[in-house]
Design an enzyme around this catalytic site. Sequence first.
Site, short mmCIF file in Angstrom:
data_model
loop_
_atom_site.label_atom_id
_atom_site.label_comp_id
_atom_site.label_asym_id
_atom_site.label_seq_id
_atom_site.Cartn_x
_atom_site.Cartn_y
_atom_site.Cartn_z
N ASP A 2 0.77 -1.04 -0.04
CA ASP A 2 -0.05 0.33 -0.14
C ASP A 2 0.84 1.26 0.01
O ASP A 2 1.96 1.32 -0.63
CB ASP A 2 -0.94 -0.07 1.20
CG ASP A 2 -2.15 0.79 1.27
OD1 ASP A 2 -3.15 0.73 0.63
OD2 ASP A 2 -1.83 2.07 1.66
N ASP B 259 -7.37 -8.43 -4.29
CA ASP B 259 -7.04 -6.98 -3.96
C ASP B 259 -7.60 -6.37 -5.00
O ASP B 259 -7.16 -6.06 -6.31
CB ASP B 259 -5.61 -6.64 -3.72
CG ASP B 259 -5.56 -5.15 -3.30
OD1 ASP B 259 -6.52 -4.55 -2.85
OD2 ASP B 259 -4.42 -4.87 -3.63
N HIS C 144 -6.54 -7.01 0.32
CA HIS C 144 -5.46 -5.79 0.30
C HIS C 144 -4.59 -6.11 1.30
O HIS C 144 -3.34 -5.93 0.93
CB HIS C 144 -6.33 -4.75 0.33
CG HIS C 144 -5.38 -3.48 0.15
ND1 HIS C 144 -4.64 -3.16 -0.95
CD2 HIS C 144 -5.13 -2.47 0.96
CE1 HIS C 144 -3.85 -2.05 -0.87
NE2 HIS C 144 -4.16 -1.52 0.42
#
Length: 334
Positions: A123, A281, A311
């Site tokens: 991320d 994801d 995710h």
Amino acid sequence: MEIIRTPDERFADLEDYPYPPSYVTVDAGDGGQLRMHYVDAGPPQGEVILCLHGQPTWSYLYRKMIPILTQAGYRVLAPDLVGFGRSDKPVAPESYTYANHVYWLGGLVRALDLRAITLVCQDWGGLIGLRVLAEMPDRFARVVAANTGLPDARGIPDEMAPAMRALFASIPALPVAQMGQKLRENEHGAGFMYWIKYCAEDPELRISDVVNLSAGGALSEAQIRAYDAPFPGEPYKQGARRFPSLVPIFPDDPAIAANRAAWKVLEGFERPFLTAFSDMDPVTAGAHVRFQESVPGARGQRHVTIEGAGHFLQEDAGERLARVIVQFCRDNPL
């Protein structure tokens, strides 16, 4: 820069998180200083694995991975980005800029004089970590990119910006479950815009709700408490609220130029580079392809897909990801 710190008692007796806090002071960029927290586990002389979390999590996300990595002989450093975990939290939303986050993390790397780093980034850990790598590539020996990217609006004409921003303005802020559905559907490529609106405008923004959405509702009450621990009230959530709006998805975003410059560095980065993306994801699906095609160090590596994980694959499949990292390091010795 006005800052606040989450009270220490919020972090007492968290499940599977026994690590004593370590701190480093970095230049805030405005004449002041910021205190950043990091986990430091494993043999002090071991090869360094720098584990970077994203939004809206903190170093607790790596709790399933740290024991496996340290038992394999590695020294694991897992910082809390500014605004998250036990790190300082600026109160003003405008303090949270992409450039500031890169500067602050770079300050941590320099202050601890980290070298021969294996970067593990997910991320925003990738959006920030890969920019820091681009500024000081000689400090990095390997990279594992997991459910992340370095967006630079490649292929989107500049003249599309007004229409994209008009679309964004028309999107409502939805509750977390409805937002998640819109994110998965990604109609007209607007899924991520719902995420931005949710984080910026949802009156609650309970951090554990976001992680639990990825985990399919599997978090225990103890894990929910831990994910929410750093954020006891609205003033503590400004980093979490701000991050999604900083992702440069619009071609006129001010971060585009710096990200494109970072890609130029990555396109010459010959040290080992592995992608380990999950298969569930909706946020970063497909982003691994560009890394594999553009980064020289990615060629010939045994890239993996982590099946059955969303995710936050560190939460959903942390043990599997940790074993992948250990094998990657062993396959590519320093």
